[in-house]
Design a protein around this motif. Structure first.
Motif, short mmCIF file in Angstrom:
data_model
loop_
_atom_site.label_atom_id
_atom_site.label_comp_id
_atom_site.label_asym_id
_atom_site.label_seq_id
_atom_site.Cartn_x
_atom_site.Cartn_y
_atom_site.Cartn_z
N MET A 166 41.75 27.91 29.99
CA MET A 166 42.01 28.50 31.32
C MET A 166 40.98 27.98 32.31
SD MET A 166 42.00 32.49 32.45
CE MET A 166 43.59 32.83 31.81
N LYS A 167 41.45 27.65 33.50
CA LYS A 167 40.52 27.10 34.48
C LYS A 167 39.60 28.18 35.01
CE LYS A 167 43.83 23.67 36.15
NZ LYS A 167 44.77 23.37 37.20
N GLY A 168 38.44 27.71 35.51
CA GLY A 168 37.47 28.64 36.09
C GLY A 168 38.04 29.42 37.25
N LEU A 169 38.88 28.76 38.05
CA LEU A 169 39.47 29.42 39.22
C LEU A 169 40.36 30.59 38.79
CD1 LEU A 169 39.88 29.49 42.27
CD2 LEU A 169 41.77 27.86 42.01
N ASP A 170 41.14 30.38 37.72
CA ASP A 170 41.99 31.46 37.20
C ASP A 170 41.14 32.65 36.78
OD1 ASP A 170 44.32 29.19 35.73
OD2 ASP A 170 44.67 30.60 37.37
N LYS A 171 40.04 32.36 36.09
CA LYS A 171 39.15 33.44 35.64
C LYS A 171 38.58 34.20 36.83
CE LYS A 171 37.80 31.58 31.18
NZ LYS A 171 36.72 31.27 30.24
N LEU A 172 38.22 33.45 37.85
CA LEU A 172 37.67 34.07 39.06
C LEU A 172 38.70 34.98 39.72
CD1 LEU A 172 35.33 34.24 41.11
CD2 LEU A 172 36.33 32.27 42.29
N VAL A 173 39.93 34.49 39.79
CA VAL A 173 41.00 35.28 40.42
C VAL A 173 41.27 36.56 39.61
CG1 VAL A 173 43.43 35.27 41.09
CG2 VAL A 173 42.01 33.27 41.55
N TYR A 174 41.31 36.42 38.28
CA TYR A 174 41.49 37.62 37.44
C TYR A 174 40.33 38.59 37.67
CZ TYR A 174 45.39 35.88 34.61
OH TYR A 174 46.62 35.44 34.18
N LEU A 175 39.12 38.04 37.81
CA LEU A 175 37.95 38.89 38.03
C LEU A 175 38.07 39.64 39.36
CD1 LEU A 175 35.21 39.70 36.79
CD2 LEU A 175 34.16 37.83 38.07
N LEU A 176 38.58 38.95 40.38
CA LEU A 176 38.80 39.60 41.68
C LEU A 176 39.80 40.75 41.53
CD1 LEU A 176 38.93 36.52 44.10
CD2 LEU A 176 37.15 38.26 43.97
N THR A 177 40.83 40.52 40.72
CA THR A 177 41.83 41.58 40.48
C THR A 177 41.16 42.76 39.79
OG1 THR A 177 43.46 39.83 40.15
CG2 THR A 177 44.14 42.05 39.54
#
Lengths: 284, 198
Positions: free
Chosen positions: B1-12
Motif C-alpha cells: 500500500m502506498k504511503g499516500l493511501d496510509k496517510l488518507v486512511y489516517l486522516l479518516t
C-alpha cells in the motif's frame, strides 16, 4: 553529528518515545494546578535519558544474540560499527545522567526511575531473558515504571492510580511482545531465547494475547473513568478497546501471520492513542 | 500500500475520532442516536485503521465485510432515532435481519451467501440516502443535511461495485475503486460529518 548518527540506532527511538509519552501521561494525570515548565522539561529529559540508557545497556548485553537474529544482525553492535566499550560507557553515562537528574528533581521520582532501569537491565535482560519465557512479566513491570514515575513526580507519592497505570502497561506488554515473538519465532529460536510460542505453542500464546488486550483495556478504562475524562474521550476509548479486543479474539479464531502483524501494530497504536487521549482529555 | 493511501486512511481515523469525541454530543439530543452514531463512526475509524495496517487485501476478509455492514445499519438507526416517533421498530427489524443475514452467510454457499448482507445494505442505505432529503423537504431541516445522503450514495455505489466483483460480475470501475478506496472512505466520512454538523 556523525557520532550522534552512529549511536542513534542504539536507543530504539520509537520504543523510547512511546515510553516517554507514557511518562508524560502519568505526570499529566496528576492534574497539577500549575505545570512548571522546568519540571516538565526535567521529566522529559530525565526519562528520555534513563530509558535510552537502559536500551543501550540492553543492546550492549544482547549483542551476541543480536548477531544471530536476522532482524537484529544489522544493529551497530552486531556489525561492529559501535564497539562494545563505546556502547557500555555510553549506556552507563546516559543512564547515570537520567537517574541523577531524576533524583535531584525528587528522591521518590528518582527511585522509581532507577527501579525501572534496574528491573529492565538487570532483572529482565541479564538475569531472566535467556532463562525463561516468563521474563516478559519483568519486562512489563519495567515498562510500567515510566508512567508510574511521571505520576509520582506530579503527585509526590505512589498512589492507586499510579499503580493501576503501571498494571495497565504490564497487562498490555504480552499483546505487544508476544505478537512480536510469534512474528520472529525463527529468529528467537536461532538465538536460543525462550519465548511463549516456543514454550507453550502459538494457540495458547494467542489466547494469552487476547486476555492481555482485554485486561489492559479494562485497566485503562477504569483509570480514565476515575480521572474524570469526558464522555467524548471515553467513547473514543471504547471504540479503540473494542477494536483491539476484536482483532485479538479474531486472531485466536482465525490465526494468520497477517492478522498477527496487524495486531502487533494495533497494540502499539492502542497504547499510544490511550495515552494521548488521557493527555488531551485532562490537559487544561 | 502506498504511503499516500496510509496517510488518507489516517486522516479518516482522525476525522472519525474527532467526531466521536466532539461532534456527536453537539449534534444530537437523542441518547440512542448518539450511541449509534458512535458505533457508525467507530466502525469507520476501525475499518480505516485496519486497512491502513493490513492493506486493501483485507477487502477479501469475510469478517470485515460483516463489520462494514454495521456502518449503514448504525447510521440509519441513528437517523431514525433522531427523526422518527417510533424508531424502535426499525431498529429491532434491521438488527434482526442483520443477524439473519450473518447466519445465511455462514450456513449457505455461493451467491446466496454473498447476497445476504446486500439486502441489509439496501435497506439501511435507502434510509441514509432518502431520509435526509425527505427531512429537508417536509420537516424544513437545513439543506446541508443532503451531504449525509451524498456520503451514503458514495459508499453505497462503492460497496455495490465491490460486491459485484465478489459475485463474479466484472465492472470497469473495480480497479479504480480499489486504487482510490482510501479517498472514497475519507470523502464519505467527511460528507457524513458535514451532514451531521448542521
Amino acid at each position: 553529528m556523525k557520532k550522534i548518527k552512529k549511536y542513534f540506532p542504539l536507543i530504539k527511538i520509537l520504543q523510547t518515545l512511546l515510553l516517554l509519552i507514557t511518562g508524560i501521561t502519568g505526570y499529566i494525570s496528576a492534574q497539577c494546578p500549575v505545570i512548571k515548565p522546568e519540571i516538565f522539561l526535567g521529566l522529559i529529559v530525565s526519562l528520555f535519558l534513563a530509558i535510552s540508557g537502559s536500551t543501550i545497556l540492553n543492546m550492549w548485553y544482547d549483542r551476541d544474540i543480536d548477531a544471530k537474529m536476522n532482524r537484529t544482525k544489522k544493529r551497530p553492535l552486531s556489525t561492529g560499527e559501535v564497539s562494545d566499550k563505546e556502547a557500555l560507557v555510553l549506556g552507563l553515562v546516559v543512564s547515570a545522567l537520567g537517574v541523577g537528574l531524576a533524583v535531584i528533581m525528587s528522591p521518590l521520582y528518582g527511585a522509581v526511575v532507577f527501579a525501572g532501569l534496574f528491573i529492565d537491565v538487570v532483572v529482565y535482560t541479564i538475569w531472566l531473558k535467556r532463562r525463561t519465557a516468563w521474563s516478559i512479566v519483568w519486562g512489563g513491570i519495567s515498562g510500567g515504571m515510566p508512567i508510574l514515575a511521571g505520576r509520582v513526580l506530579g503527585t509526590g507519592k505512589i498512589d492507586l492510580i499510579g499503580i493501576l497505570f503501571a498494571l495497565a502497561i504490564l497487562l498490555w506488554i504480552p499483546t505487544h511482545i508476544l505478537t512480536f515473538s510469534m512474528k520472529y519465532f525463527e529468529d528467537y529460536k536461532e538465538a536460543g531465547i525462550p519465548t511463549f510460542p516456543s514454550t507453550y505453542g502459538n494457540h495458547k500464546t494467542r489466547i494469552i494475547i487476547a486476555f492481555s488486550a482485554f485486561f489492559a483495556a479494562l485497566s485503562i478504562a477504569i483509570i480514565s473513568f476515575g480521572l474524570g475524562l469526558s464522555w467524548g474521550y471515553l467513547r473514543l476509548f471504547s471504540v479503540l478497546t473494542v477494536g483491539i479486543i476484536g482483532v485479538a479474539v479474531y486472531s485466536v479464531i482465525k490465526p494468520s501471520e497477517k492478522m498477527n502483524f496487524v495486531l502487533f501494530k494495533f497494540a502499539s497504536l492502542f497504547m499510544l492513542s490511550s495515552m494521548l487521549l488521557i493527555i488531551f482529555g485532562l490537559f487544561k | 500500500m502506498k504511503g499516500l493511501d496510509k496517510l488518507v486512511y489516517l486522516l479518516t481515523v482522525f476525522l472519525s475520532g474527532y467526531v466521536i469525541i466532539f461532534g456527536i454530543d453537539s449534534h444530537s439530543q437523542s441518547q440512542y442516536a448518539a450511541i449509534f452514531y458512535t458505533v457508525a463512526f467507530g466502525v469507520i475509524l476501525l475499518t480505516s485503521l485496519l486497512l491502513m495496517l493490513g492493506g486493501n487485501e483485507l477487502f477479501a476478509n469475510d469478517f470485515l465485510s460483516i463489520i462494514a455492514t454495521v456502518i449503514p445499519i448504525s447510521l440509519s438507526i441513528g437517523l431514525t432515532a433522531e427523526n422518527c416517533k417510533s424508531p424502535l421498530a426499525y431498529g429491532i427489524t434491521v438488527v434482526f435481519l442483520f443477524i439473519l443475514a450473518i447466519l445465511i452467510k455462514y450456513f449457505s454457499k455461493g451467491k446466496l451467501s454473498l447476497l445476504s448482507l446486500g439486502v441489509i445494505h439496501l435497506i439501511s442505505g435507502s434510509i441514509i440516502v432518502f431520509m435526509p432529503v425527505f427531512l429537508i423537504f417536509f420537516r424544513n431541516l437545513p439543506a446541508t443535511y443532503v451531504l449525509f445522503s451524498l456520503g451514503g450514495v458514495l459508499l453505497g455505489l462503492t460497496g455495490t461495485v465491490i460486491a459485484l466483483e465478489k459475485l463474479g460480475v466484472k465492472t470497469k470501475y473495480y480497479n479504480l475503486i480499489s486504487k482510490y478506496f482510501s479517498f472514497v472512505m475519507l470523502t464519505a466520512t467527511f460528507l457524513f460529518v458535514l451532514g451531521i454538523s448542521n
